[in-house]
Design a protein around this motif. Structure first.
Motif, PDB file in Angstrom:
ATOM      1  N   ARG A  75       2.168  -0.220  -6.935  1.00 17.13           N
ATOM      2  CA  ARG A  75       2.297   1.021  -7.873  1.00 17.13           C
ATOM      3  C   ARG A  75       3.809   1.834  -7.887  1.00 17.13           C
ATOM      4  N   GLY A  76       4.563   0.799  -8.351  1.00 19.29           N
ATOM      5  CA  GLY A  76       6.064   1.121  -8.131  1.00 19.29           C
ATOM      6  C   GLY A  76       6.453   2.210  -9.102  1.00 19.29           C
ATOM      7  N   LYS A  77       5.588   2.666  -9.904  1.00 21.83           N
ATOM      8  CA  LYS A  77       6.082   3.445 -10.856  1.00 21.83           C
ATOM      9  C   LYS A  77       5.591   5.044 -10.365  1.00 21.83           C
ATOM     10  N   ALA A  78       5.024   5.083  -9.151  1.00 23.36           N
ATOM     11  CA  ALA A  78       4.469   6.400  -8.790  1.00 23.36           C
ATOM     12  C   ALA A  78       5.584   7.519  -8.486  1.00 23.36           C
ATOM     13  N   THR A  79       5.170   8.686  -8.896  1.00 23.65           N
ATOM     14  CA  THR A  79       6.046   9.640  -8.433  1.00 23.65           C
ATOM     15  C   THR A  79       6.282   9.974  -6.781  1.00 23.65           C
ATOM     16  N   ILE A  84       3.630  11.209  -1.597  1.00 19.79           N
ATOM     17  CA  ILE A  84       3.432  12.057  -0.773  1.00 19.79           C
ATOM     18  C   ILE A  84       1.837  12.783  -0.583  1.00 19.79           C
ATOM     19  N   ALA A  85       1.429  12.744  -1.888  1.00 15.24           N
ATOM     20  CA  ALA A  85       0.005  13.205  -1.527  1.00 15.24           C
ATOM     21  C   ALA A  85      -0.905  12.322  -1.177  1.00 15.24           C
ATOM     22  N   ALA A  86      -0.571  10.859  -1.265  1.00 15.63           N
ATOM     23  CA  ALA A  86      -1.202   9.924  -0.621  1.00 15.63           C
ATOM     24  C   ALA A  86      -1.263   9.950   0.606  1.00 15.63           C
ATOM     25  N   ALA A  87       0.048  10.094   1.207  1.00 15.11           N
ATOM     26  CA  ALA A  87       0.347  10.087   2.586  1.00 15.11           C
ATOM     27  C   ALA A  87      -0.301  11.471   3.346  1.00 15.11           C
ATOM     28  N   LYS A  88      -0.152  12.468   2.592  1.00 18.28           N
ATOM     29  CA  LYS A  88      -1.008  13.571   3.150  1.00 18.28           C
ATOM     30  C   LYS A  88      -2.689  13.484   3.353  1.00 18.28           C
ATOM     31  N   ALA A  89      -2.938  12.769   2.393  1.00 17.75           N
ATOM     32  CA  ALA A  89      -4.410  12.426   2.262  1.00 17.75           C
ATOM     33  C   ALA A  89      -5.110  11.828   3.363  1.00 17.75           C
ATOM     34  N   VAL A  90      -4.268  11.041   4.221  1.00 21.72           N
ATOM     35  CA  VAL A  90      -4.561  10.300   5.063  1.00 21.72           C
ATOM     36  C   VAL A  90      -3.917  10.709   6.553  1.00 21.72           C
ATOM     37  N   ASN A  91      -3.295  11.978   6.438  1.00 18.97           N
ATOM     38  CA  ASN A  91      -2.540  12.561   7.462  1.00 18.97           C
ATOM     39  C   ASN A  91      -1.636  11.569   8.070  1.00 18.97           C
ATOM     40  N   ALA A  92      -0.832  11.007   7.185  1.00 19.63           N
ATOM     41  CA  ALA A  92       0.437  10.240   7.741  1.00 19.63           C
ATOM     42  C   ALA A  92       1.821  11.022   7.430  1.00 19.63           C
ATOM     43  N   HIS A  93       2.082  11.872   6.439  1.00 26.54           N
ATOM     44  CA  HIS A  93       3.147  12.586   6.183  1.00 26.54           C
ATOM     45  C   HIS A  93       3.738  13.164   7.582  1.00 26.54           C
ATOM     46  N   ILE A 128      -4.928   4.281  -1.511  1.00 21.54           N
ATOM     47  CA  ILE A 128      -5.074   5.690  -2.150  1.00 21.54           C
ATOM     48  C   ILE A 128      -4.184   5.687  -3.350  1.00 21.54           C
ATOM     49  N   LEU A 129      -3.052   5.335  -3.148  1.00 27.84           N
ATOM     50  CA  LEU A 129      -1.986   5.484  -4.314  1.00 27.84           C
ATOM     51  C   LEU A 129      -2.219   4.352  -5.398  1.00 27.84           C
ATOM     52  N   SER A 130      -2.907   3.315  -5.123  1.00 35.36           N
ATOM     53  CA  SER A 130      -3.129   2.328  -6.148  1.00 35.36           C
ATOM     54  C   SER A 130      -4.344   2.719  -7.099  1.00 35.36           C
ATOM     55  N   ASP A 131      -5.256   3.776  -6.666  1.00 34.86           N
ATOM     56  CA  ASP A 131      -6.002   4.490  -7.349  1.00 34.86           C
ATOM     57  C   ASP A 131      -7.129   3.335  -7.909  1.00 34.86           C
ATOM     58  N   PRO A 132      -7.730   2.629  -7.435  1.00 34.25           N
ATOM     59  CA  PRO A 132      -8.589   1.558  -7.533  1.00 34.25           C
ATOM     60  C   PRO A 132      -9.930   2.170  -7.937  1.00 34.25           C
TER      61      PRO A 132
END
Length: 184
Positions: A75-79, A84-93, A128-132
């Motif tokens: 998902r290369g065109k992700a903002t 960051i929201a995806a990373a925060k969702a899994v506590n990686a941020h 998460i970011l791939s939004d399947p």
């Protein structure tokens, strides 16, 4: 059913992973049929089928590149905000921001700067970011210790909401909210 959370449990070698490999097209359907939205998976292209799925296995793979590139792969065109929201969702941020260059830190497939659990959290963020529409997790928390799993459990619960999800897990904490549990 659409939006259902299905857990698949059973002993080693019982066919749990094989069943999910059939669903995602890695193993051909030999008899019967699997329907998604009324369409047999045998009648659609593998590319079309897999574009609807987010698959995460116990074997995490990271690419040589930045943390950002690894999370945004597929998902290369992700903002920036979505990543960051995806990373925060899994506590990686938090651990990412402690790295030398944050999201721009270079990592590789066999990066020694990341623990197995951290690598798995980056793969969770990517999924998460791939939004399947359909999510398949095959022992996806197996390399995460129980403390880290508690942190990522909220992310998993958020990730499965509104998605058709198949999860193979040995830990009851991962499957406790399943709509259905299949025992093989």
């Amino acid at each position: 059913k659409d939006g259902e959370f299905v857990s698949v449990v059973g002993s080693n070698g019982s066919g749990k992973t094989s069943m999910l490999n059939i669903i995602c097209g890695s193993i051909p359907v030999e008899s019967g049929q699997i329907l998604i939205d009324g369409h047999s998976i045998s009648d659609v292209t593998l590319k079309s089928l897999r574009s609807q799925m987010g698959v995460m296995t116990q074997d995490t793979f990271l690419f040589t590149g930045t943390v950002r590139e690894n999370i945004c792969y597929g998902r290369g065109k992700a903002t920036e905000e979505e990543m960051i929201a995806a990373a925060k969702a899994v506590n990686a941020h938090g651990f990412i921001m402690k790295m030398e260059k944050g999201y721009d830190t270079q990592i590789s497939e066999h990066s020694r700067q990341l623990s197995i659990g951290q690598s798995q959290l980056l793969a969770f963020a990517r999924t998460i970011l791939s939004d399947p529409r359909i999510l398949i997790l095959d022992e996806a928390t197996s390399s995460i210790d129980t403390h880290t799993e508690r942190m990522v459990q909220e992310g998993i619960e958020a990730m499965i909401k509104g998605r058709t999800s198949f999860i193979i897990a040995h830990r009851l904490s991962t499957i406790r909210n399943a709509d259905r549990i299949f025992y093989i």
